[in-house]
Structure formats: structure tokens, C-alpha cells
Design a protein around this motif. Structure first.
Motif, PDB file in Angstrom:
ATOM      1  N   ASP A 114       0.803  -1.224   0.000  1.00  0.00           N
ATOM      2  CA  ASP A 114       0.000   0.000   0.000  1.00  0.00           C
ATOM      3  C   ASP A 114       0.835   1.274   0.000  1.00  0.00           C
ATOM      4  O   ASP A 114       0.285   2.370  -0.057  1.00  0.00           O
ATOM      5  CB  ASP A 114      -0.915   0.032   1.239  1.00  0.00           C
ATOM      6  CG  ASP A 114      -2.156  -0.824   1.062  1.00  0.00           C
ATOM      7  OD1 ASP A 114      -2.600  -0.976  -0.083  1.00  0.00           O
ATOM      8  OD2 ASP A 114      -2.658  -1.346   2.066  1.00  0.00           O
TER       9      ASP A 114
ATOM     10  N   LYS B 184     -10.894  -0.522  -4.881  1.00  0.00           N
ATOM     11  CA  LYS B 184      -9.564  -0.312  -4.320  1.00  0.00           C
ATOM     12  C   LYS B 184      -9.290   1.174  -4.121  1.00  0.00           C
ATOM     13  O   LYS B 184      -9.584   1.987  -4.989  1.00  0.00           O
ATOM     14  CB  LYS B 184      -8.510  -0.912  -5.248  1.00  0.00           C
ATOM     15  CG  LYS B 184      -7.092  -0.887  -4.687  1.00  0.00           C
ATOM     16  CD  LYS B 184      -6.135  -1.606  -5.613  1.00  0.00           C
ATOM     17  CE  LYS B 184      -4.733  -1.652  -5.036  1.00  0.00           C
ATOM     18  NZ  LYS B 184      -3.790  -2.375  -5.928  1.00  0.00           N
TER      19      LYS B 184
ATOM     20  N   LYS C  30     -10.859   1.404   2.671  1.00  0.00           N
ATOM     21  CA  LYS C  30     -11.209   0.209   3.445  1.00  0.00           C
ATOM     22  C   LYS C  30     -10.164  -0.084   4.510  1.00  0.00           C
ATOM     23  O   LYS C  30     -10.496  -0.366   5.665  1.00  0.00           O
ATOM     24  CB  LYS C  30     -11.374  -1.004   2.522  1.00  0.00           C
ATOM     25  CG  LYS C  30     -12.490  -0.874   1.514  1.00  0.00           C
ATOM     26  CD  LYS C  30     -12.718  -2.157   0.747  1.00  0.00           C
ATOM     27  CE  LYS C  30     -11.520  -2.591  -0.066  1.00  0.00           C
ATOM     28  NZ  LYS C  30     -11.160  -1.619  -1.131  1.00  0.00           N
ATOM     29  N   ALA C  31      -8.884  -0.032   4.113  1.00  0.00           N
ATOM     30  CA  ALA C  31      -7.817  -0.309   5.078  1.00  0.00           C
ATOM     31  C   ALA C  31      -7.758   0.777   6.143  1.00  0.00           C
ATOM     32  O   ALA C  31      -7.544   0.491   7.328  1.00  0.00           O
ATOM     33  CB  ALA C  31      -6.475  -0.421   4.361  1.00  0.00           C
TER      34      ALA C  31
ATOM     35  N   HIS D 232      -1.348  -7.757  10.948  1.00  0.00           N
ATOM     36  CA  HIS D 232      -1.648  -7.245   9.606  1.00  0.00           C
ATOM     37  C   HIS D 232      -1.123  -8.234   8.582  1.00  0.00           C
ATOM     38  O   HIS D 232       0.087  -8.411   8.447  1.00  0.00           O
ATOM     39  CB  HIS D 232      -1.005  -5.870   9.421  1.00  0.00           C
ATOM     40  CG  HIS D 232      -1.364  -5.214   8.114  1.00  0.00           C
ATOM     41  ND1 HIS D 232      -0.611  -4.188   7.573  1.00  0.00           N
ATOM     42  CD2 HIS D 232      -2.391  -5.433   7.248  1.00  0.00           C
ATOM     43  CE1 HIS D 232      -1.168  -3.805   6.434  1.00  0.00           C
ATOM     44  NE2 HIS D 232      -2.233  -4.539   6.208  1.00  0.00           N
TER      45      HIS D 232
ATOM     46  N   ARG E  58      -0.655  -9.209   4.745  1.00  0.00           N
ATOM     47  CA  ARG E  58      -0.650  -8.639   3.407  1.00  0.00           C
ATOM     48  C   ARG E  58       0.418  -9.342   2.587  1.00  0.00           C
ATOM     49  O   ARG E  58       1.154 -10.174   3.106  1.00  0.00           O
ATOM     50  CB  ARG E  58      -0.424  -7.131   3.423  1.00  0.00           C
ATOM     51  CG  ARG E  58       0.980  -6.672   3.833  1.00  0.00           C
ATOM     52  CD  ARG E  58       1.120  -6.550   5.314  1.00  0.00           C
ATOM     53  NE  ARG E  58       2.275  -5.721   5.679  1.00  0.00           N
ATOM     54  CZ  ARG E  58       2.780  -5.660   6.900  1.00  0.00           C
ATOM     55  NH1 ARG E  58       2.246  -6.363   7.878  1.00  0.00           N
ATOM     56  NH2 ARG E  58       3.803  -4.875   7.151  1.00  0.00           N
TER      57      ARG E  58
ATOM     58  N   ILE F   1      -6.111  -8.260  10.384  1.00  0.00           N
ATOM     59  CA  ILE F   1      -6.581  -7.538   9.205  1.00  0.00           C
ATOM     60  C   ILE F   1      -6.005  -8.230   7.974  1.00  0.00           C
ATOM     61  O   ILE F   1      -4.783  -8.317   7.814  1.00  0.00           O
ATOM     62  CB  ILE F   1      -6.142  -6.064   9.236  1.00  0.00           C
ATOM     63  CG1 ILE F   1      -6.775  -5.350  10.441  1.00  0.00           C
ATOM     64  CG2 ILE F   1      -6.519  -5.351   7.942  1.00  0.00           C
ATOM     65  CD1 ILE F   1      -6.343  -3.898  10.597  1.00  0.00           C
TER      66      ILE F   1
ATOM     67  N   ASP G 210      -5.411  -8.021   4.209  1.00  0.00           N
ATOM     68  CA  ASP G 210      -5.354  -6.847   3.339  1.00  0.00           C
ATOM     69  C   ASP G 210      -4.508  -7.130   2.100  1.00  0.00           C
ATOM     70  O   ASP G 210      -3.288  -7.020   2.148  1.00  0.00           O
ATOM     71  CB  ASP G 210      -4.759  -5.697   4.161  1.00  0.00           C
ATOM     72  CG  ASP G 210      -4.643  -4.403   3.408  1.00  0.00           C
ATOM     73  OD1 ASP G 210      -5.302  -4.281   2.366  1.00  0.00           O
ATOM     74  OD2 ASP G 210      -3.903  -3.513   3.874  1.00  0.00           O
ATOM     75  N   ALA G 211      -5.109  -7.492   0.987  1.00  0.00           N
ATOM     76  CA  ALA G 211      -6.513  -7.723   0.768  1.00  0.00           C
ATOM     77  C   ALA G 211      -6.715  -9.206   0.476  1.00  0.00           C
ATOM     78  O   ALA G 211      -5.825  -9.879  -0.039  1.00  0.00           O
ATOM     79  CB  ALA G 211      -7.016  -6.889  -0.408  1.00  0.00           C
TER      80      ALA G 211
ATOM     81  N   LEU H 236     -10.523  -7.495   3.996  1.00  0.00           N
ATOM     82  CA  LEU H 236     -10.721  -6.466   2.978  1.00  0.00           C
ATOM     83  C   LEU H 236     -10.786  -7.105   1.604  1.00  0.00           C
ATOM     84  O   LEU H 236      -9.999  -8.007   1.295  1.00  0.00           O
ATOM     85  CB  LEU H 236      -9.572  -5.457   3.005  1.00  0.00           C
ATOM     86  CG  LEU H 236      -9.599  -4.365   4.077  1.00  0.00           C
ATOM     87  CD1 LEU H 236      -9.741  -4.925   5.481  1.00  0.00           C
ATOM     88  CD2 LEU H 236      -8.346  -3.502   3.986  1.00  0.00           C
TER      89      LEU H 236
END
Length: 350
Positions: A12, A55, A59-60, A107, A109, A148, A150-151, A179
Motif C-alpha cells: 500500500d 480499491k 477500506k484499510a 496485519h 498482506r 486484518i 489486506d486484501a 478487505l
């Protein structure tokens, strides 16, 4: 190659701007934030929440904001009511979340590939399996433990199955914030085990406010075009600003306004410009513009009949094929742009 800023190892990351875990301001999505707030404070929180929407719309940012709220108020019965403000958090928790140091927050990802020096293209099963240790250990502090994802769209098949197993038998006081930009692509069994909360794209005013909050100014005359181009996504707006997206948009519209005639010299200049600007970013934008143009004309065609719909549908398939082949086997982007624009002009001429 050394990474001067370890934030650059995250998918991100945009240079000079805060990551979602660092961003404390939320623009828009007040209804969704209030729903999360009330669900937690009222003791009605589902163990897995699927946050959906295009996107880059936040959301994040909302997920981390809600995580900070939950971690700041571990007892739902003592959480501030909605009237106290949406998702208030303590400074201490906010600082720990921003640095990735909170023991009750995980997190997940796409990981950094140290050998290739880039972020991997998939969220791997090894990342998802971190939940086993995370939820298996005693909580670092009281309250919920939060993961979380993501995504979720980035998961490969093994990762998706590993996540499903966790969702089927969720640990006590666990919360999954999943997400997804395209929830229809997720396993139906994953969707069925989550409570879905859909986020809408930002309107022009909220988009402008979000860019302003990040220190990005847009000339007044460019705002309508940028809003149309960004389609409610802050991330896409930023990428357009940084990658001359507005100029690509103007040249694209200049060509499409002339259809079915295709100005060859202008087309070649456009193809040269797209292929020469920051590689995949400008080509991807061109592909998105082409799909958006086709979608708009398909909708207009349906209103007035279906005689020309097949032509647009065939052009859609052609554009997707060109993009897939260009990305997959690294074809000449200049020729790909020319072929895409020829496909669009061709369906108008039919």
C-alpha cells in the motif's frame, strides 16, 4: 539494494504519504464507521467482517481505525457511545498501531520478496498461517485480538483455504477484518462466514477533502476530470496526479471523441506517451479507461436496444486479452495501446 524506508516493503505504500495504519483521519464512510462502533459497543460484533468496495476508497484506513478503537476500549460495555465521536482511540494505541508494534493486532498482506526486491504478487499461505501462532498465544494485553487481511483478493488457493479454516473455528475474542476489492472472486464459504459491510466510492467533495488532508492540491479546473478518472478512489487519484494521469485521460478522450475515425498521428503520439511513462502504471490506466469507456457505451446501448451490444462485448474480450498477454509475456506496450484503441474505434464503426 537496501530499503531506506521499510514502509516501501508494503504493497500500500506511496512515497511521501502515510500508510493506512498511520492514517488517523477518515474521510467519508461515517455510516459504516457508526455501524461498526454500535455493533462493538452493543456486544453484537460478528467475529469476521468483510469490508468491500473499490480499491483505494479507504477500506484499510477504516479497518485500522476500527482496530484502534477496539484495542483502546477492550471492554465493549465500557466503550464510549457513538455520541462521543466515531471510533475514538487512545494516543498510546494509535502510536503502537502506526508502528506495527501492538501485540494484539496482526496485519496480513503480500510479503516482501527479499530475493527479487519487490512485494510478492500473492498473499501466501505462510502469511495466513501466522494466525495460528497469533491466536494460539496468550493475548499481549486484555481484549480482542485482531487480524486484518489486506486484501483477501490477493490470496492464493492455499492461503484462502487456510483463512477459511480459521473462520470456521474462530478463536475466542478474535476479530477478522477481511478487505476485498472484488468479493465475488472470494470463496463462497469465506463470504458466508463473514458479515459484509460495503463501502461506497467517495464523492467529489470527499475525494477533494481526502487529497487536501494529504497535502495534495488539485487545480480547480482539473477537479471534475480527476473525480471522473478516480471513480471515488483516493489511491487512484493520487496515482493519476503523480503519473500524469490527467494528461493520459485528456489524450484518451480526444481520441475517443473522434470515433469511428481514428487520427493515426494522434494515436501514435498517445501510444508513445503511455508506453514511455512509468511503465505499467500508465498502461494499466489506459486499460482501465478503455474498460470504462466500453462499460459506459454498453449501458447506453442497453437503453436503446441490443443491436450493437455484441460489438462492444467482443471489444471488451479483445481488450482483456491484449492486457493479459501484454502483462503475461511482456509484449510491446506501445503496440498494445494501438491495438486497444483500434478495438474501441472498430466497435463504433460497426
Amino acid at each position: 539494494m537496501a530499503i531506506e524506508d521499510d514502509r516501501a516493503t508494503e504493497a500500500d505504500w506511496l512515497e511521501g504519504l502515510p500508510l493506512p495504519r498511520e492514517q488517523t483521519e477518515l474521510i467519508g464512510h461515517s455510516v459504516a464507521a457508526a455501524e461498526l462502533h454500535e455493533g462493538y459497543a452493543g456486544g453484537r460484533l460478528h467475529h469476521a467482517i468483510l469490508l468491500t468496495g473499490p480499491k483505494g476508497i479507504g477500506k484499510a484506513t477504516l479497518a485500522f481505525r476500527f482496530a484502534r478503537f477496539v484495542l483502546s476500549h477492550p471492554d465493549p460495555a465500557k466503550a464510549p457511545p457513538p455520541a462521543a465521536g466515531l471510533l475514538p482511540a487512545s494516543e498510546r494505541v494509535a502510536a503502537m498501531v502506526a508502528t506495527g508494534a501492538h501485540p494484539n493486532l496482526l496485519h496480513l498482506r503480500r510479503p516482501w520478496d527479499e530475493k527479487a526486491k519487490k512485494v510478492k504478487t500473492q498473499l501466501t499461505v505462510d502469511e495466513i498461517r501466522k494466525t495460528v501462532t497469533f491466536f494460539g498465544n496468550a493475548a499481549g494485553v486484555d481484549g480482542y485480538r485482531i487480524a486484518i487481511v489486506d486484501a483477501a483478493d490477493d490470496m492464493n488457493v492455499s492461503a484462502a483455504n487456510a483463512l477459511l479454516k480459521m473462520l470456521e473455528e474462530p478463536p475466542k475474542r478474535s476479530l477478522f477484518l477481511v478487505l476485498s476489492h472484488a468479493p465475488g472472486r472470494l470463496l463462497p464459504t469465506i463470504r458466508s462466514r463473514c458479515r459484509r459491510l460495503s463501502l461506497d466510492p467517495l464523492g467529489p467533495d470527499d475525494l477533494d477533502a481526502a487529497l487536501t488532508s494529504l497535502g495534495l492540491s488539485v487545480p480547480e479546473g482539473d477537479k471534475p476530470a480527476l473525480a471522473a478518472l478516480a471513480e471515488g478512489s483516493v489511491r487512484r487519484a493520487i496515482e493519476c496526479i503523480e503519473n500524469d494521469g490527467l494528461e493520459v485521460y485528456r489524450q484518451f478522450r480526444s481520441l475517443t471523441d473522434g470515433f469511428p475515425r481514428l487520427d493515426r498521428p494522434r494515436l501514435y503520439r498517445f501510444a508513445d506517451a503511455v508506453a514511455g511513462r512509468k511503465g505499467a502504471d500508465s498502461f494499466d490506466l489506459c486499460a482501465d479507461l478503455a474498460r470504462g469507456w466500453l462499460s459506459e457505451h454498453m449501458r447506453l446501448t442497453l437503453r436503446g436496444g441490443v443491436d450493437r451490444l455484441n460489438g462492444y462485448a467482443m471489444a471488451w474480450e479483445t481488450v482483456n486479452r491484449i492486457v493479459a498477454e501484454t502483462d503475461g509475456i511482456n509484449l510491446d506496450r506501445r503496440q498494445a495501446v494501438i491495438s486497444v484503441m483500434q478495438s474501441l474505434a472498430g466497435c463504433v464503426a460497426k
